[in-house]
Design a protein around this motif. Structure first.
Motif, PDB file in Angstrom:
ATOM      1  N   GLY A 142      38.223  47.027  36.761  1.00 17.98           N
ATOM      2  CA  GLY A 142      38.584  45.622  36.589  1.00 17.98           C
ATOM      3  C   GLY A 142      40.007  45.476  36.079  1.00 17.98           C
ATOM      4  O   GLY A 142      40.782  44.645  36.560  1.00 17.98           O
ATOM      5  N   HIS A 143      40.368  46.305  35.099  1.00 17.22           N
ATOM      6  CA  HIS A 143      41.732  46.298  34.560  1.00 17.22           C
ATOM      7  C   HIS A 143      42.740  46.634  35.654  1.00 17.22           C
ATOM      8  O   HIS A 143      43.744  45.942  35.820  1.00 17.22           O
ATOM      9  N   PHE A 144      42.433  47.664  36.417  1.00 20.78           N
ATOM     10  CA  PHE A 144      43.337  48.104  37.481  1.00 20.78           C
ATOM     11  C   PHE A 144      43.470  47.056  38.585  1.00 20.78           C
ATOM     12  O   PHE A 144      44.580  46.704  39.003  1.00 20.78           O
ATOM     13  N   LEU A 145      42.332  46.542  39.055  1.00 19.37           N
ATOM     14  CA  LEU A 145      42.357  45.600  40.178  1.00 19.37           C
ATOM     15  C   LEU A 145      42.964  44.254  39.789  1.00 19.37           C
ATOM     16  O   LEU A 145      43.700  43.652  40.587  1.00 19.37           O
ATOM     17  N   LEU A 146      42.677  43.782  38.589  1.00 23.78           N
ATOM     18  CA  LEU A 146      43.307  42.529  38.148  1.00 23.78           C
ATOM     19  C   LEU A 146      44.816  42.698  38.002  1.00 23.78           C
ATOM     20  O   LEU A 146      45.580  41.779  38.319  1.00 23.78           O
ATOM     21  N   ALA A 147      45.253  43.849  37.511  1.00 20.86           N
ATOM     22  CA  ALA A 147      46.693  44.098  37.404  1.00 20.86           C
ATOM     23  C   ALA A 147      47.346  44.072  38.784  1.00 20.86           C
ATOM     24  O   ALA A 147      48.410  43.473  38.970  1.00 20.86           O
ATOM     25  N   ALA A 148      46.695  44.693  39.752  1.00 18.31           N
ATOM     26  CA  ALA A 148      47.227  44.685  41.123  1.00 18.31           C
ATOM     27  C   ALA A 148      47.242  43.273  41.688  1.00 18.31           C
ATOM     28  O   ALA A 148      48.220  42.856  42.327  1.00 18.31           O
ATOM     29  N   ALA A 149      46.187  42.505  41.439  1.00 18.55           N
ATOM     30  CA  ALA A 149      46.125  41.119  41.929  1.00 18.55           C
ATOM     31  C   ALA A 149      47.219  40.272  41.283  1.00 18.55           C
ATOM     32  O   ALA A 149      47.868  39.461  41.959  1.00 18.55           O
ATOM     33  N   GLY A 150      47.425  40.455  39.989  1.00 19.77           N
ATOM     34  CA  GLY A 150      48.492  39.718  39.304  1.00 19.77           C
ATOM     35  C   GLY A 150      49.856  40.031  39.890  1.00 19.77           C
ATOM     36  O   GLY A 150      50.695  39.140  40.051  1.00 19.77           O
ATOM     37  N   LEU A 151      50.067  41.302  40.229  1.00 16.54           N
ATOM     38  CA  LEU A 151      51.336  41.695  40.839  1.00 16.54           C
ATOM     39  C   LEU A 151      51.513  41.047  42.205  1.00 16.54           C
ATOM     40  O   LEU A 151      52.593  40.528  42.520  1.00 16.54           O
ATOM     41  N   VAL A 152      50.461  41.060  43.011  1.00 11.88           N
ATOM     42  CA  VAL A 152      50.545  40.453  44.346  1.00 11.88           C
ATOM     43  C   VAL A 152      50.830  38.951  44.232  1.00 11.88           C
ATOM     44  O   VAL A 152      51.694  38.418  44.941  1.00 11.88           O
ATOM     45  N   ILE A 153      50.134  38.277  43.345  1.00 14.06           N
ATOM     46  CA  ILE A 153      50.366  36.834  43.179  1.00 14.06           C
ATOM     47  C   ILE A 153      51.776  36.578  42.671  1.00 14.06           C
ATOM     48  O   ILE A 153      52.430  35.616  43.080  1.00 14.06           O
ATOM     49  N   TRP A 154      52.276  37.446  41.808  1.00 14.75           N
ATOM     50  CA  TRP A 154      53.642  37.298  41.312  1.00 14.75           C
ATOM     51  C   TRP A 154      54.655  37.458  42.454  1.00 14.75           C
ATOM     52  O   TRP A 154      55.616  36.704  42.549  1.00 14.75           O
ATOM     53  N   ILE A 155      54.430  38.411  43.329  1.00 13.16           N
ATOM     54  CA  ILE A 155      55.321  38.612  44.478  1.00 13.16           C
ATOM     55  C   ILE A 155      55.291  37.386  45.394  1.00 13.16           C
ATOM     56  O   ILE A 155      56.331  36.932  45.875  1.00 13.16           O
ATOM     57  N   VAL A 156      54.100  36.838  45.603  1.00  6.80           N
ATOM     58  CA  VAL A 156      53.983  35.628  46.422  1.00  6.80           C
ATOM     59  C   VAL A 156      54.727  34.478  45.739  1.00  6.80           C
ATOM     60  O   VAL A 156      55.421  33.695  46.394  1.00  6.80           O
TER      61      VAL A 156
END
Length: 140
Positions: free
Chosen positions: A43-57
């Motif tokens: 959960g920690h890993f996947l949420l961090a990745a999702a946050g990064l993707v949303i930040w890039i968008v």
């Protein structure tokens, strides 16, 4: 496993995850040896990745709502990270019995202190930067 850090991951999050898995973290779920539930780790890993993707968008689209969404996700990532740290600390501090083998030690015992500390400290930087950007500090 020591060289698991990849470019763009200064805190070694992927390396920590790879080391935990390699040292039996997933297998230890059945025996209860690990103090890290797999759902918490991933959960920690996947949420961090999702946050990064949303930040890039957000950077591409310049929509304020995306910055706040990314910030909210990063707050959740930080809370999960604090939980992991709180579960790791007693394992790290506990003495190792002389009879304990590699397979009986919790997988998180093998996480390098320096990488754990750097990951936590460097993980705070994006949280602060995303908050400042969402507030419009320094923006055009």
């Amino acid at each position: 496993m020591e060289g698991c850090r990849l470019a763009g991951d200064p805190g070694g999050g992927r390396g920590l995850l790879a080391r935990w898995i390699a040292r039996g973290g997933l297998r230890q779920q059945r025996t209860g040896t690990t103090r890290f539930p797999a759902a918490l780790v991933f959960g920690h890993f996947l949420l961090a990745a999702a946050g990064l993707v949303i930040w890039i968008v957000y950077l591409a689209a310049d929509r304020g709502a995306l910055a706040w969404t990314s910030f909210g996700i990063l707050v959740a990532v930080a809370l999960l990270g604090f939980t992991l740290f709180g579960r790791w600390l007693p394992v790290h501090r506990a003495p190792v019995p002389a009879t304990a083998g590699e397979e009986t030690a919790p997988a998180e015992r093998h996480l390098p202190v320096l990488v754990v500390a750097a990951h936590g400290l460097l993980g705070a930087a994006p949280l602060v930067l995303v908050l400042l950007a969402a507030l419009g500090v320094g923006g055009s």
